[in-house]
Design a protein around this motif. Structure first.
Motif, short mmCIF file in Angstrom:
data_model
loop_
_atom_site.label_atom_id
_atom_site.label_comp_id
_atom_site.label_asym_id
_atom_site.label_seq_id
_atom_site.Cartn_x
_atom_site.Cartn_y
_atom_site.Cartn_z
N UNK A 1 -4.66 -7.74 -8.06
CA UNK A 1 -4.87 -6.55 -8.88
C UNK A 1 -3.83 -5.48 -8.56
N UNK A 2 -3.54 -5.33 -7.29
CA UNK A 2 -2.53 -4.35 -6.88
C UNK A 2 -1.15 -4.75 -7.39
N UNK A 3 -0.85 -6.05 -7.32
CA UNK A 3 0.44 -6.54 -7.81
C UNK A 3 0.56 -6.33 -9.32
N UNK B 1 4.03 -0.82 -13.44
CA UNK B 1 4.66 0.47 -13.19
C UNK B 1 3.70 1.56 -12.80
N UNK B 2 2.47 1.16 -12.40
CA UNK B 2 1.46 2.15 -12.01
C UNK B 2 1.26 2.11 -10.49
N UNK B 3 1.05 3.28 -9.91
CA UNK B 3 0.90 3.40 -8.46
C UNK B 3 -0.58 3.43 -8.10
N UNK B 4 -1.02 2.64 -7.11
CA UNK B 4 -2.44 2.60 -6.76
C UNK B 4 -2.93 3.78 -5.93
N UNK B 5 -2.06 4.78 -5.71
CA UNK B 5 -2.46 5.97 -4.98
C UNK B 5 -1.67 7.16 -5.53
N UNK B 6 -2.08 8.36 -5.19
CA UNK B 6 -1.34 9.53 -5.64
C UNK B 6 -0.33 9.93 -4.57
N UNK B 7 0.94 9.91 -4.93
CA UNK B 7 2.01 10.35 -4.04
C UNK B 7 3.09 10.96 -4.91
N UNK B 8 3.36 12.26 -4.78
CA UNK B 8 4.33 12.93 -5.65
C UNK B 8 5.68 12.22 -5.70
N UNK B 9 6.15 11.94 -6.91
CA UNK B 9 7.47 11.34 -7.10
C UNK B 9 7.52 9.83 -7.05
N UNK B 10 6.46 9.20 -6.53
CA UNK B 10 6.50 7.74 -6.36
C UNK B 10 6.39 7.02 -7.70
N UNK B 11 5.54 7.48 -8.58
CA UNK B 11 5.38 6.83 -9.88
C UNK B 11 6.70 6.83 -10.65
N UNK C 1 0.84 -1.19 0.00
CA UNK C 1 0.00 0.00 0.00
C UNK C 1 0.87 1.24 0.00
N UNK C 2 0.36 2.29 0.57
CA UNK C 2 1.06 3.58 0.60
C UNK C 2 2.47 3.43 1.18
N UNK C 3 2.58 2.84 2.37
CA UNK C 3 3.88 2.66 3.02
C UNK C 3 4.75 1.66 2.27
N UNK C 4 4.19 0.49 1.96
CA UNK C 4 4.99 -0.57 1.37
C UNK C 4 5.50 -0.25 -0.02
N UNK C 5 4.67 0.31 -0.88
CA UNK C 5 5.10 0.65 -2.24
C UNK C 5 6.22 1.68 -2.21
N UNK C 6 6.08 2.67 -1.31
CA UNK C 6 7.12 3.70 -1.19
C UNK C 6 8.42 3.09 -0.66
N UNK C 7 8.30 2.24 0.36
CA UNK C 7 9.50 1.64 0.95
C UNK C 7 10.20 0.72 -0.05
N UNK D 1 -7.73 14.56 2.71
CA UNK D 1 -7.56 15.07 4.07
C UNK D 1 -6.43 16.09 4.15
N UNK D 2 -5.55 16.10 3.13
CA UNK D 2 -4.48 17.09 3.06
C UNK D 2 -4.09 17.25 1.60
N UNK D 3 -3.37 18.32 1.25
CA UNK D 3 -2.98 18.50 -0.16
C UNK D 3 -1.89 17.52 -0.57
N UNK D 4 -1.67 17.41 -1.88
CA UNK D 4 -0.66 16.51 -2.45
C UNK D 4 -0.92 15.05 -2.10
N UNK D 5 -2.19 14.70 -2.01
CA UNK D 5 -2.58 13.32 -1.68
C UNK D 5 -3.98 13.08 -2.23
N UNK D 6 -4.29 11.81 -2.51
CA UNK D 6 -5.66 11.47 -2.87
C UNK D 6 -6.33 10.67 -1.76
#
Length: 445
Positions: free
Chosen positions: A36-38, A44-54, A11-17, A333-338
């Motif tokens: 589906x996530x795998x 090469x697609x990210x299941x969430x919006x996080x700047x720079x992760x893609x 998820x958010x933590x694991x994909x980034x790590x 809940x905050x900017x730069x995130x979905x």
């Protein structure tokens, strides 16, 4: 021999790590039970919006032109166990339904699935946010289930990621905290984090319990600081003072600091609310519940901000919402995130709709997620579209796009020029000069 790393939970933590570990030069295998996530990550697609992760993901995922090929993904726990020397657990620990306590089922399942396949010495490293005492319990379970017994060690290495800044927080954290019980575990993690350590990032070694408490204490402190300034906003409203000027004056005191002293709608997301509640629940189990009773008021102040925003909106509508159109700028809940988990913006939007208003929401990145969770709300593709015919415009997530809005252009499409700034970041004088009635929490009308 270069270490190989598996990351359990993507998820958010694991994909980034996982992407960051590949950036550090390691061969990495990400594991998740969701095929589906795998498939998405493998593409090469990210299941969430996080700047720079893609971009970081595409740089390393195997099978893509120009990639290093150091990062792959699987649904097989056996493959991950055989592949990795160090296994990071990055699964979610949500709030238990109907309780304050954390749901540890995903962490427990991760250990139960991985451990039976550990046939050679390995280090399992927890990064998930867990109640204090969990690591000691999990270490025993890991050794009992693993064929190699105690050669399957556990360490705890809490994450301190900020959504919107997760990539840089992983590559260059402000500190690395490791709860370890052996010199071998410490040395393995020093090897994993050799790059940031060489760049001067502090590496702190503690016992299990302290490592677990660092995350809980940090989030509780941040939540307390936010609720403190929002409590001051309540006093400012009663006294006719300006909380933004108060925040600036307080921030010049180096003992206090300016960060997290932004008054407004309060905090949300998947971390602060559930983490302070889980901390209270765990303190109660340990017999130390009185030490954290203040967190109940921190939580209460935070939730009151949402109710106060609804009250202000109702006042601007003349005392009732029936027949009124409300534009809500912001859903995340905050900017730069979905991320819309416990989103104050959507909570306010839903409350207003339930009281009879027609509510239209716009967010630069979170509309799709919001539509799934709140299908009864209306959604727009731009701020201008959301504001068309609106009697009140609510600014509830502080995206840069909203700070750059032209008050005159927006004013041309609304029914009435009334703006409620739930984040206290818009220039009140500019909006008032354009003919808008501007109100914000904790500031004079």
């Amino acid at each position: 021999m270069t270490l190989r790393i598996s990351v359990i939970g993507t998820g958010y933590l694991g994909a980034t790590h996982a992407a960051a570990m590949a950036e550090f030069g390691f061969e990495v295998l990400g594991l998740d039970i969701d095929p589906d996530k795998i498939a998405m990550l493998t593409a090469g697609r990210v299941p969430m919006y996080e700047p720079g992760l893609s971009e970081l993901l595409l740089k390393h995922v195997a099978g893509h032109e120009g990639s290093t090929g150091r990062l792959r993904f699987t649904t097989s726990a056996k493959e991950a166990a055989e592949f990795g020397d160090v296994h990071f657990i990055c699964v979610n620990t949500p709030q238990r339904k109907g309780e304050f306590a954390a749901d540890m089922s995903y962490v427990d399942t991760a250990i139960d699935d991985l451990a039976p396949h550990l046939t050679r010495p390995a280090l399992v490293v927890g990064k998930s946010t867990v109640p204090v005492g969990s690591a000691a319990r999990l270490a025993e379970r890991l050794a009992a289930l693993a064929p190699v017994g105690e050669a399957a060690e556990l360490a705890w290495n809490p994450e301190f990621l900020r959504e919107g800044f997760a990539v840089q927080d992983t590559l260059r954290p402000d500190r690395i905290v490791v709860g370890a019980q052996s010199e071998r575990a410490e040395q393995l993690l020093r090897e994993v984090y050799a790059d940031p350590i060489a760049a001067g990032v502090p590496f702190l070694v503690t016992d299990y319990a302290t490592a677990e408490l660092v995350k809980a204490a940090a989030n509780s402190f941040l939540a307390t600081k936010i609720s403190f300034i929002n409590a001051m906003a309540e006093v400012c409203e009663a006294a006719g003072a300006d909380v933004t000027l108060l925040s600036t004056a307080l921030g010049h005191d180096e003992r206090i600091g300016r960060k997290f002293l932004n008054s407004g709608l309060g905090f949300g997301g998947g971390c602060l609310p559930k983490d302070i509640r889980a901390f209270m629940a765990r303190a109660g189990e340990l017999g130390a519940d009185q030490a954290l009773t203040f967190l109940r008021e921190v939580d209460s102040i935070n939730m009151r901000r949402r109710s106060r925003m609804v009250e202000l909106a109702r006042e601007q509508c003349g005392g009732g919402f029936l027949g009124r159109r409300i534009a809500v700028l912001g859903a995340a809940f905050k900017p730069n995130s979905d991320d819309i988990r416990d989103s104050p913006a959507l909570n306010v939007a839903a409350q207003i709709q339930l009281q009879g208003a027609q509510v239209t929401v716009y967010d630069p990145k979170a509309v799709d997620n919001a539509r799934k969770m709140f299908p009864s709300l209306a959604y727009a593709d731009s701020a201008l579209e959301a504001a068309e015919g609106a009697h009140v415009v609510l600014h509830l997530t502080e995206w840069a796009e909203f700070r750059e809005l032209d008050p005159a252009e927006l004013g041309a499409v609304v029914a009435e020029r009334r703006l409620l700034d739930g984040r206290n970041v818009l220039d009140a004088e500019v909006w008032r000069a354009a003919g808008w009635t501007y109100r914000a929490l904790g500031r004079p009308s």
